[in-house]
Design an enzyme around this catalytic site. Structure first.
Site, PDB file in Angstrom:
ATOM      1  CB  SER A 114      -0.963  -0.087   1.194  1.00  9.47           C
ATOM      2  OG  SER A 114      -1.908   0.924   1.136  1.00  9.47           O
ATOM      3  CG  ASP A 164      -7.483  -2.129  -2.988  1.00 10.87           C
ATOM      4  OD1 ASP A 164      -8.077  -1.350  -2.224  1.00 10.87           O
ATOM      5  OD2 ASP A 164      -6.259  -2.348  -2.923  1.00 10.87           O
ATOM      6  CG  HIS A 195      -6.044  -1.827   0.657  1.00 15.35           C
ATOM      7  ND1 HIS A 195      -5.443  -1.433  -0.526  1.00 15.35           N
ATOM      8  CD2 HIS A 195      -5.322  -1.229   1.649  1.00 15.35           C
ATOM      9  CE1 HIS A 195      -4.419  -0.637  -0.251  1.00 15.35           C
ATOM     10  NE2 HIS A 195      -4.320  -0.504   1.049  1.00 15.35           N
TER      11      HIS A 195
END
Ligand code: MLT
Length: 215
Positions: A114, A164, A195
């Protein structure tokens, strides 16, 4: 080894098991928003990369107390000046750490999740000499540099979440297209997930490491 604050970043360093092997990889672990230097260590260990050292810094930017690697103005909207500054700051840290810990600067593999994947992509684009390869979990395009690098020597895996809710699919595809354009050896895998990281991400990363590095 416990985290320490040398070299300008709180970080964890775990040396390679073979101190004689100058050719071993260093895994640079870059956590997501709100994470820290411990988060990705179990995942790095699951990859079972022989003799790899681990260098895991904690992001220095705080967003409501949550560590990140660069500032953002809103979710998915980055402060580009800060991103460039933080990219160089982190690249310099890696360079200095390679001297202090005797790491082979030609064999640094980023493993980022991320926000950590986004700064890893930014290092590849702005300071490509620092990384030889990268596993990017749930990344998006961080920026497009004015001058494009040539990344033909870089091995990169993108592992994205098909559902996501934080990273729009087109933003990951833009990163993939840009990396292709600059000739990186990049592949992308879409996981049936959001995610969060799943077991499939670890399997995909392991298989990619074996094929890219013949481990
Ligand atoms: C970022 O800010 O880097 C991305 O939006 C991912 C995140 O950290 O939520």
């Amino acid at each position: 080894m416990n985290a320490n604050n040398r070299l300008g970043f709180i970080h964890k360093f775990i040396p390679s098991e073979s101190l004689e092997d100058n050719n071993s990889l260093t895994l640079l672990l870059l956590h997501g928003t709100g994470g820290n230097e411990n988060d990705l260590v179990p995942i790095a260990k699951m990859l079972e990369i022989k003799n790899a050292a681990i260098l895991s810094p904690r992001g220095k930017v705080l967003e409501n107390g949550m560590p990140r690697f660069f500032r953002r103005l809103a979710e998915g909207v980055f402060d580009i000046e800060d991103l460039k500054f933080r990219t160089n700051e982190l690249a310099d840290f890696i360079h200095n750490a390679s001297k202090v810990y005797t790491l082979n600067l030609n064999r640094i593999m980023a493993i980022g999740y991320s926000n950590g994947a986004n700064i890893a992509a930014s290092i590849l684009l702005l300071r490509p000499e620092i990384l030889s390869s990268a596993i990017l979990f749930r990344p998006m395009i961080p920026l497009v540099p004015d001058t494009l690098p040539n990344l033909s020597s870089k091995h990169i895996l993108i592992s994205a979440g098909a559902h996501d809710p934080i990273i729009p699919r087109y933003q990951t595809e833009e990163l993939f297209d840009l990396l292709k354009k600059v000739e990186a050896r990049v592949s992308i895998q879409w996981q049936n997930s959001g995610h969060e990281l799943t077991q499939r991400d670890v399997v995909a990363a392991s298989e990619w490491v074996s094929s890219a590095f013949n481990t």
